[in-house]
Design a protein around this motif. Structure first.
Motif, PDB file in Angstrom:
ATOM      1  N   ILE A 245       0.841  -1.209   0.000  1.00 22.50           N
ATOM      2  CA  ILE A 245       0.000   0.000   0.000  1.00 22.50           C
ATOM      3  C   ILE A 245       0.870   1.251   0.000  1.00 22.50           C
ATOM      4  N   LEU A 246       1.926   1.250   0.803  1.00 20.20           N
ATOM      5  CA  LEU A 246       2.807   2.419   0.869  1.00 20.20           C
ATOM      6  C   LEU A 246       3.577   2.628  -0.429  1.00 20.20           C
ATOM      7  N   ALA A 247       3.674   1.580  -1.253  1.00 20.62           N
ATOM      8  CA  ALA A 247       4.377   1.696  -2.531  1.00 20.62           C
ATOM      9  C   ALA A 247       3.495   2.317  -3.611  1.00 20.62           C
ATOM     10  N   LEU A 248       2.198   2.435  -3.335  1.00 21.20           N
ATOM     11  CA  LEU A 248       1.278   3.013  -4.318  1.00 21.20           C
ATOM     12  C   LEU A 248       1.480   4.516  -4.429  1.00 21.20           C
ATOM     13  N   LYS A 249       1.216   5.052  -5.613  1.00 22.66           N
ATOM     14  CA  LYS A 249       1.292   6.488  -5.844  1.00 22.66           C
ATOM     15  C   LYS A 249      -0.053   6.954  -6.406  1.00 22.66           C
ATOM     16  N   VAL A 250      -0.699   7.833  -5.685  1.00 22.30           N
ATOM     17  CA  VAL A 250      -1.981   8.392  -6.117  1.00 22.30           C
ATOM     18  C   VAL A 250      -1.745   9.844  -6.513  1.00 22.30           C
ATOM     19  N   ILE A 251      -2.141  10.194  -7.729  1.00 27.02           N
ATOM     20  CA  ILE A 251      -1.927  11.561  -8.195  1.00 27.02           C
ATOM     21  C   ILE A 251      -3.199  12.119  -8.818  1.00 27.02           C
ATOM     22  N   ASP A 252      -3.474  13.360  -8.498  1.00 29.04           N
ATOM     23  CA  ASP A 252      -4.560  14.094  -9.133  1.00 29.04           C
ATOM     24  C   ASP A 252      -3.920  15.198  -9.965  1.00 29.04           C
ATOM     25  N   PRO A 253      -3.988  15.114 -11.300  1.00 32.33           N
ATOM     26  CA  PRO A 253      -3.295  16.091 -12.156  1.00 32.33           C
ATOM     27  C   PRO A 253      -3.928  17.477 -12.164  1.00 32.33           C
ATOM     28  N   ALA A 254      -5.104  17.605 -11.586  1.00 28.87           N
ATOM     29  CA  ALA A 254      -5.741  18.921 -11.436  1.00 28.87           C
ATOM     30  C   ALA A 254      -6.427  18.913 -10.070  1.00 28.87           C
ATOM     31  N   CYS A 255      -5.605  18.924  -9.006  1.00 33.39           N
ATOM     32  CA  CYS A 255      -6.074  18.597  -7.663  1.00 33.39           C
ATOM     33  C   CYS A 255      -6.922  19.663  -6.999  1.00 33.39           C
ATOM     34  N   GLY A 256      -6.870  20.914  -7.479  1.00 37.93           N
ATOM     35  CA  GLY A 256      -7.635  21.963  -6.818  1.00 37.93           C
ATOM     36  C   GLY A 256      -7.254  22.045  -5.354  1.00 37.93           C
ATOM     37  N   SER A 257      -8.241  22.077  -4.470  1.00 33.25           N
ATOM     38  CA  SER A 257      -7.963  22.183  -3.031  1.00 33.25           C
ATOM     39  C   SER A 257      -7.751  20.820  -2.386  1.00 33.25           C
ATOM     40  N   GLY A 258      -7.668  19.756  -3.175  1.00 32.21           N
ATOM     41  CA  GLY A 258      -7.302  18.448  -2.656  1.00 32.21           C
ATOM     42  C   GLY A 258      -8.450  17.569  -2.212  1.00 32.21           C
ATOM     43  N   HIS A 259      -9.657  17.811  -2.725  1.00 32.30           N
ATOM     44  CA  HIS A 259     -10.824  17.030  -2.293  1.00 32.30           C
ATOM     45  C   HIS A 259     -10.634  15.534  -2.585  1.00 32.30           C
ATOM     46  N   PHE A 260     -10.246  15.199  -3.796  1.00 34.30           N
ATOM     47  CA  PHE A 260     -10.027  13.803  -4.157  1.00 34.30           C
ATOM     48  C   PHE A 260      -8.864  13.215  -3.369  1.00 34.30           C
ATOM     49  N   LEU A 261      -7.791  13.957  -3.209  1.00 32.14           N
ATOM     50  CA  LEU A 261      -6.619  13.466  -2.493  1.00 32.14           C
ATOM     51  C   LEU A 261      -6.945  13.165  -1.036  1.00 32.14           C
ATOM     52  N   LEU A 262      -7.781  14.004  -0.423  1.00 30.82           N
ATOM     53  CA  LEU A 262      -8.185  13.761   0.962  1.00 30.82           C
ATOM     54  C   LEU A 262      -8.948  12.442   1.085  1.00 30.82           C
ATOM     55  N   GLY A 263      -9.897  12.231   0.179  1.00 33.01           N
ATOM     56  CA  GLY A 263     -10.667  10.995   0.207  1.00 33.01           C
ATOM     57  C   GLY A 263      -9.792   9.773  -0.011  1.00 33.01           C
ATOM     58  N   ALA A 264      -8.849   9.875  -0.950  1.00 34.38           N
ATOM     59  CA  ALA A 264      -7.953   8.755  -1.225  1.00 34.38           C
ATOM     60  C   ALA A 264      -7.069   8.467  -0.021  1.00 34.38           C
ATOM     61  N   ALA A 265      -6.551   9.509   0.612  1.00 29.98           N
ATOM     62  CA  ALA A 265      -5.676   9.323   1.769  1.00 29.98           C
ATOM     63  C   ALA A 265      -6.419   8.642   2.915  1.00 29.98           C
ATOM     64  N   ARG A 266      -7.669   9.025   3.138  1.00 34.02           N
ATOM     65  CA  ARG A 266      -8.446   8.421   4.226  1.00 34.02           C
ATOM     66  C   ARG A 266      -8.672   6.931   3.968  1.00 34.02           C
ATOM     67  N   ARG A 267      -9.051   6.583   2.752  1.00 35.28           N
ATOM     68  CA  ARG A 267      -9.308   5.167   2.447  1.00 35.28           C
ATOM     69  C   ARG A 267      -8.036   4.341   2.589  1.00 35.28           C
ATOM     70  N   MET A 268      -6.933   4.853   2.103  1.00 39.46           N
ATOM     71  CA  MET A 268      -5.672   4.121   2.203  1.00 39.46           C
ATOM     72  C   MET A 268      -5.245   3.987   3.659  1.00 39.46           C
ATOM     73  N   ALA A 269      -5.427   5.047   4.443  1.00 33.11           N
ATOM     74  CA  ALA A 269      -5.028   5.014   5.845  1.00 33.11           C
ATOM     75  C   ALA A 269      -5.876   4.024   6.641  1.00 33.11           C
ATOM     76  N   ASP A 270      -7.162   3.935   6.342  1.00 31.14           N
ATOM     77  CA  ASP A 270      -8.035   2.975   7.042  1.00 31.14           C
ATOM     78  C   ASP A 270      -7.542   1.547   6.833  1.00 31.14           C
ATOM     79  N   ARG A 271      -7.249   1.195   5.583  1.00 31.69           N
ATOM     80  CA  ARG A 271      -6.755  -0.158   5.294  1.00 31.69           C
ATOM     81  C   ARG A 271      -5.382  -0.374   5.929  1.00 31.69           C
ATOM     82  N   PHE A 272      -4.539   0.642   5.808  1.00 31.96           N
ATOM     83  CA  PHE A 272      -3.188   0.591   6.340  1.00 31.96           C
ATOM     84  C   PHE A 272      -3.224   0.337   7.848  1.00 31.96           C
ATOM     85  N   ALA A 273      -4.070   1.086   8.568  1.00 35.29           N
ATOM     86  CA  ALA A 273      -4.145   0.954  10.022  1.00 35.29           C
ATOM     87  C   ALA A 273      -4.685  -0.414  10.434  1.00 35.29           C
ATOM     88  N   ARG A 274      -5.683  -0.928   9.706  1.00 41.53           N
ATOM     89  CA  ARG A 274      -6.254  -2.236  10.048  1.00 41.53           C
ATOM     90  C   ARG A 274      -5.247  -3.360   9.810  1.00 41.53           C
TER      91      ARG A 274
END
Length: 358
Positions: free
Chosen positions: A128-157
């Motif tokens: 999971i930590l080897a994955l790279k998630v990129i938003d090429p037009a990220c704006g204020s980071g709405h998509f990135l925030l959602g992606a980070a939360r989902r990855m962190a939930d799996r990571f923590a479990r």
């Protein structure tokens, strides 16, 4: 804020231009940050429960406001990016429902494959930590925030089946630091995205993570994706006449580019030219991103290393060569220059000269 409330109790709307009371403008601005008046009633702004995603909505609202200073020295707020201006700038806030739908279809399958690739929990975490998630037009980071939360939930479990809020928060900091990347053309959007990610990933006792290398200001959709394209030179299509171009000028630059490509071979990075080879460039940035950031000193050391990497003359030569490559497509071809030295549109010759460090 009792003193502030008492100061403005007799005023229906604080005036930013009222200089009768010392620091009146500052206090009025401070009041507007904490309160809002609607239909004659004052309401307190509940910043505590403001969701991080709402920064994007605030950002979009700010695009509609353009401050200006009048001849009398008064600030005025006019209309900003509305209508077609907003459309051409791509300044839109992505609703949460669309973000969640995109995460379901694009991110979840990738996370499932990453987990399946490991036999042990440690291997799954590493995948999971080897994955790279990129938003090429990220704006204020709405998509990135959602992606980070989902990855962190799996990571923590995976780290701990009974993971609590603190475990998820720690995992979120690791995910944001290593996996989350974004690009946007608007500098304000880039700063908002970093702030949003900092708010979400802040961990007690640790400094804010270094995100300057993760969230970048630039155009991710227009540029040189493969540095190998520089070896081949600028293609003939760059000099095709477009609306407003002069056909004779376009033909002149086309022939000049063809002559340059015939007269020079491919650039040999191994020969020790003035350009940084792609592998070394990527390796250098990878080394920087792997540096720890558990203390303020470590974060500052990481920042200094990143700035040194950006300022490396060899890396800078590659960046300028890429700019010249793209400029050949974008610059207007309106006149035939009096001499080759006065040509305003780059050709393969200029690209290779810059890569050679000249």
């Amino acid at each position: 804020m009792p003193a502030l409330g008492g100061l403005f109790a007799a005023s229906t709307t604080p005036s930013l231009n009222d200089a009768k009371i010392p620091n009146r403008r500052f206090l009025a601005a401070l009041f507007c940050l904490g309160f809002i008046r609607k239909d004659g009633v004052t309401h307190r702004i509940n910043w505590r429960d403001l969701k991080t995603e709402e920064l994007g909505s605030v950002y979009e609202s700010l695009l509609e406001i353009r401050p200006s200073l009048s001849a009398a020295g008064e600030f005025q707020l006019g209309s900003g990016a509305k209508g077609n201006d907003r459309k051409t700038s791509g300044s839109y806030y992505t609703p949460d429902s669309l973000v969640e739908c995109l995460l379901d279809s694009a991110l979840d399958p990738v996370l499932e494959r990453a987990e399946a690739s490991g036999a042990t929990a440690a291997e799954k975490v590493a995948a999971i930590l080897a994955l790279k998630v990129i938003d090429p037009a990220c704006g204020s980071g709405h998509f990135l925030l959602g992606a980070a939360r989902r990855m962190a939930d799996r990571f923590a479990r995976l780290r701990n089946e009974d993971a609590g809020k603190e475990d998820v928060q720690a995992a979120l900091r690791d995910v944001v630091s290593r996996c989350i990347h974004g690009v946007d053309r608007n500098p304000m959007a880039v700063e908002l995205a970093k702030v949003a990610l900092w708010i979400e990933s802040v961990s007690p006792g640790q400094p804010l993570g270094f995100l300057d290398a993760n969230i970048r200001c630039g155009d991710a959709l227009l540029g040189v994706f493969d540095l190998g394209a520089l070896d081949d030179g600028i293609p003939d299509e760059a000099y095709k006449p477009r609306t407003g171009d002069n056909k004779d000028a376009a033909k002149f630059y086309l022939q000049r580019n063809r002559d340059a490509k015939k007269g020079q071979g491919q650039l040999d990075f191994a020969a020790g030219g003035g350009a940084m080879p792609p592998r070394r460039m990527a390796a250098g940035l990878g080394t920087i991103k792997s540096m720890p950031e558990d203390t303020v000193g470590q974060v500052e050391k990481k920042r200094a290393a990143f700035e040194a990497w950006k300022a490396d003359p060899a890396r800078w030569n590659v960046a300028v060569a890429c700019d010249l490559y793209m400029a050949a497509f974008l610059l207007p071809k309106v006149e035939v220059p009096a001499s080759h030295l006065r040509g305003l549109v780059p050709t393969t010759a200029e690209v290779r000269t810059k890569l050679a460090g000249v």
